[in-house]
Design a protein around this motif. Sequence first.
Motif, PDB file in Angstrom:
ATOM      1  N   LEU A  20       0.903  -0.941  -0.272  1.00 53.22           N
ATOM      2  CA  LEU A  20      -0.037  -0.617  -0.026  1.00 53.22           C
ATOM      3  C   LEU A  20       1.008   1.278   0.300  1.00 53.22           C
ATOM      4  CD1 LEU A  20      -2.622   1.092   0.122  1.00 53.22           C
ATOM      5  CD2 LEU A  20      -2.688   1.233   2.604  1.00 53.22           C
ATOM      6  N   LEU A  21       0.714   2.402  -0.862  1.00 48.53           N
ATOM      7  CA  LEU A  21       1.242   3.431  -0.934  1.00 48.53           C
ATOM      8  C   LEU A  21       0.662   4.317  -0.547  1.00 48.53           C
ATOM      9  CD1 LEU A  21       4.226   4.903  -2.063  1.00 48.53           C
ATOM     10  CD2 LEU A  21       2.930   5.336  -4.389  1.00 48.53           C
ATOM     11  N   LEU A  22      -0.489   4.756  -0.634  1.00 51.58           N
ATOM     12  CA  LEU A  22      -1.352   5.693  -0.193  1.00 51.58           C
ATOM     13  C   LEU A  22      -2.719   5.653  -0.546  1.00 51.58           C
ATOM     14  CD1 LEU A  22      -1.979   7.695  -3.022  1.00 51.58           C
ATOM     15  CD2 LEU A  22       0.035   8.515  -2.407  1.00 51.58           C
ATOM     16  N   LYS A  23      -3.932   5.978   0.075  1.00 53.50           N
ATOM     17  CA  LYS A  23      -5.465   5.833   0.181  1.00 53.50           C
ATOM     18  C   LYS A  23      -5.835   6.711   0.489  1.00 53.50           C
ATOM     19  CE  LYS A  23      -5.342   4.352   5.335  1.00 53.50           C
ATOM     20  NZ  LYS A  23      -6.243   3.138   5.874  1.00 53.50           N
ATOM     21  N   TYR A  24      -7.543   7.269  -0.097  1.00 51.93           N
ATOM     22  CA  TYR A  24      -7.950   8.604  -0.147  1.00 51.93           C
ATOM     23  C   TYR A  24      -9.344   7.347   0.653  1.00 51.93           C
ATOM     24  CZ  TYR A  24     -11.658  11.932  -0.031  1.00 51.93           C
ATOM     25  OH  TYR A  24     -12.518  12.581   0.128  1.00 51.93           O
ATOM     26  N   LEU A  25      -9.447   8.056   2.021  1.00 49.42           N
ATOM     27  CA  LEU A  25     -11.315   7.126   2.197  1.00 49.42           C
ATOM     28  C   LEU A  25     -11.721   8.580   2.959  1.00 49.42           C
ATOM     29  CD1 LEU A  25      -8.968   5.188   5.601  1.00 49.42           C
ATOM     30  CD2 LEU A  25      -9.916   4.666   3.192  1.00 49.42           C
ATOM     31  N   SER A  26     -10.933   9.762   2.941  1.00 45.36           N
ATOM     32  CA  SER A  26     -12.405  11.093   3.441  1.00 45.36           C
ATOM     33  C   SER A  26     -11.457  12.029   3.411  1.00 45.36           C
ATOM     34  CB  SER A  26     -13.200  10.655   4.409  1.00 45.36           C
ATOM     35  OG  SER A  26     -12.803  10.170   5.644  1.00 45.36           O
ATOM     36  N   GLY A  27     -12.366  13.199   3.499  1.00 44.90           N
ATOM     37  CA  GLY A  27     -11.210  14.467   4.145  1.00 44.90           C
ATOM     38  C   GLY A  27     -10.511  15.115   2.731  1.00 44.90           C
ATOM     39  N   SER A  28      -9.826  15.908   3.632  1.00 46.80           N
ATOM     40  CA  SER A  28      -9.055  15.994   1.947  1.00 46.80           C
ATOM     41  C   SER A  28      -8.552  15.783   1.239  1.00 46.80           C
ATOM     42  CB  SER A  28      -7.235  16.773   2.794  1.00 46.80           C
ATOM     43  OG  SER A  28      -6.797  17.209   1.975  1.00 46.80           O
ATOM     44  N   THR A  29      -8.483  16.432  -0.200  1.00 44.38           N
ATOM     45  CA  THR A  29      -8.414  15.304  -1.258  1.00 44.38           C
ATOM     46  C   THR A  29      -6.761  15.003  -1.570  1.00 44.38           C
ATOM     47  OG1 THR A  29      -9.023  17.459  -2.427  1.00 44.38           O
ATOM     48  CG2 THR A  29     -10.737  16.359  -2.184  1.00 44.38           C
ATOM     49  N   LEU A  30      -6.412  15.306  -0.905  1.00 47.34           N
ATOM     50  CA  LEU A  30      -4.915  15.415  -1.115  1.00 47.34           C
ATOM     51  C   LEU A  30      -4.060  14.444  -0.306  1.00 47.34           C
ATOM     52  CD1 LEU A  30      -2.198  16.038  -2.871  1.00 47.34           C
ATOM     53  CD2 LEU A  30      -1.885  17.273  -1.297  1.00 47.34           C
ATOM     54  N   VAL A  31      -3.910  12.949  -0.367  1.00 50.27           N
ATOM     55  CA  VAL A  31      -3.001  12.525   0.083  1.00 50.27           C
ATOM     56  C   VAL A  31      -2.129  12.007   0.123  1.00 50.27           C
ATOM     57  CG1 VAL A  31      -5.456  10.993   0.711  1.00 50.27           C
ATOM     58  CG2 VAL A  31      -4.078  11.031  -0.865  1.00 50.27           C
ATOM     59  N   GLU A  32      -0.565  11.965   1.317  1.00 51.71           N
ATOM     60  CA  GLU A  32       0.868  11.797   1.038  1.00 51.71           C
ATOM     61  C   GLU A  32       0.845  10.395   1.502  1.00 51.71           C
ATOM     62  OE1 GLU A  32       2.209  16.708   0.835  1.00 51.71           O
ATOM     63  OE2 GLU A  32       2.057  15.165   2.775  1.00 51.71           O
ATOM     64  N   SER A  33       2.565  10.224   0.933  1.00 49.28           N
ATOM     65  CA  SER A  33       2.852   8.681   1.443  1.00 49.28           C
ATOM     66  C   SER A  33       4.485   9.408   1.878  1.00 49.28           C
ATOM     67  CB  SER A  33       3.266   7.981   0.327  1.00 49.28           C
ATOM     68  OG  SER A  33       4.019   8.578  -0.308  1.00 49.28           O
ATOM     69  N   ILE A  34       5.099   7.902   2.805  1.00 52.40           N
ATOM     70  CA  ILE A  34       6.115   8.314   3.637  1.00 52.40           C
ATOM     71  C   ILE A  34       7.106   9.097   2.567  1.00 52.40           C
ATOM     72  CG2 ILE A  34       5.253   7.370   5.543  1.00 52.40           C
ATOM     73  CD1 ILE A  34       7.106   5.361   4.333  1.00 52.40           C
ATOM     74  N   ASN A  35       6.947   8.372   1.556  1.00 54.77           N
ATOM     75  CA  ASN A  35       7.993   8.701   0.135  1.00 54.77           C
ATOM     76  C   ASN A  35       8.665   9.263  -0.724  1.00 54.77           C
ATOM     77  OD1 ASN A  35       5.886   7.259  -1.059  1.00 54.77           O
ATOM     78  ND2 ASN A  35       7.596   5.588  -1.117  1.00 54.77           N
TER      79      ASN A  35
END
Lengths: 114, 115
Positions: free
Chosen positions: A46-61
């Motif tokens: 898993l790299l990143l996911k969007y579930l709800s809230g802010s439309t911009l999501v970030e990964s640790i790398n």
Amino acid sequence: AQSVTQLDSQVPVFEEAPVELRCNYSSSVSVYLFWYVQYPNQGLQLLLKYLSGSTLVESINGFEAEFNKSQTSFHLRKPSVHISDTAEYFCAVCPMDSSYKLIFGSGTRLLVRP
Amino acid sequence: AAGVIQSPRHLIKEKRETATLKCYPIPRHDTVYWYQQGPGQDPQFLISFYEKMQSDKGSIPDRFSAQQFSDYHSELNMSSLELGDSALYFCASSLRGQGPTDTQYFGPGTRLTVL
């Protein structure tokens, strides 16, 4: 029914260049959105996911993805790629119904060259 | 942290033979999913189990069956193997009931080759 489209089967870029991997989806119900990465001969991470809230999501790398509901897109971006980012990237959706199953796109191979 | 364990990692079988793939979910995860990834293809959902009951069914052939046991591990049984069954089989686990945080974590996969 749901479907995921990754238009680019392969994206070659030079090291330290920016990259965008495109993902569009269609669904009759709302969905959760995911990006998974698969390194050669390995499983899906898993790299990143969007579930709800802010439309911009970030990964640790350093990867980020932005959910755009009107365009039904969830493009993955990174401002500066490394050789180690070479991998297959899969966009996936999970419908907000009772199924919980992931529907994957066909994948995009990111090839980072020195 | 503990991850999803799959065994065996590699399996070679002849046509018409049977195969059993095993999946051990992350501790305390109650849901298991099976996916099949053919060569150069995206993973396709096969079947899932929640609390030992079949939860959802995808494009799983009738020759395949699966179950989840009391310790939450799962086995995928494949009979009358065909050349087209050659693929990477992934197991994923999640903790259902977490609502929007129900995320699937994948194992390393079992590579099945049918000769």
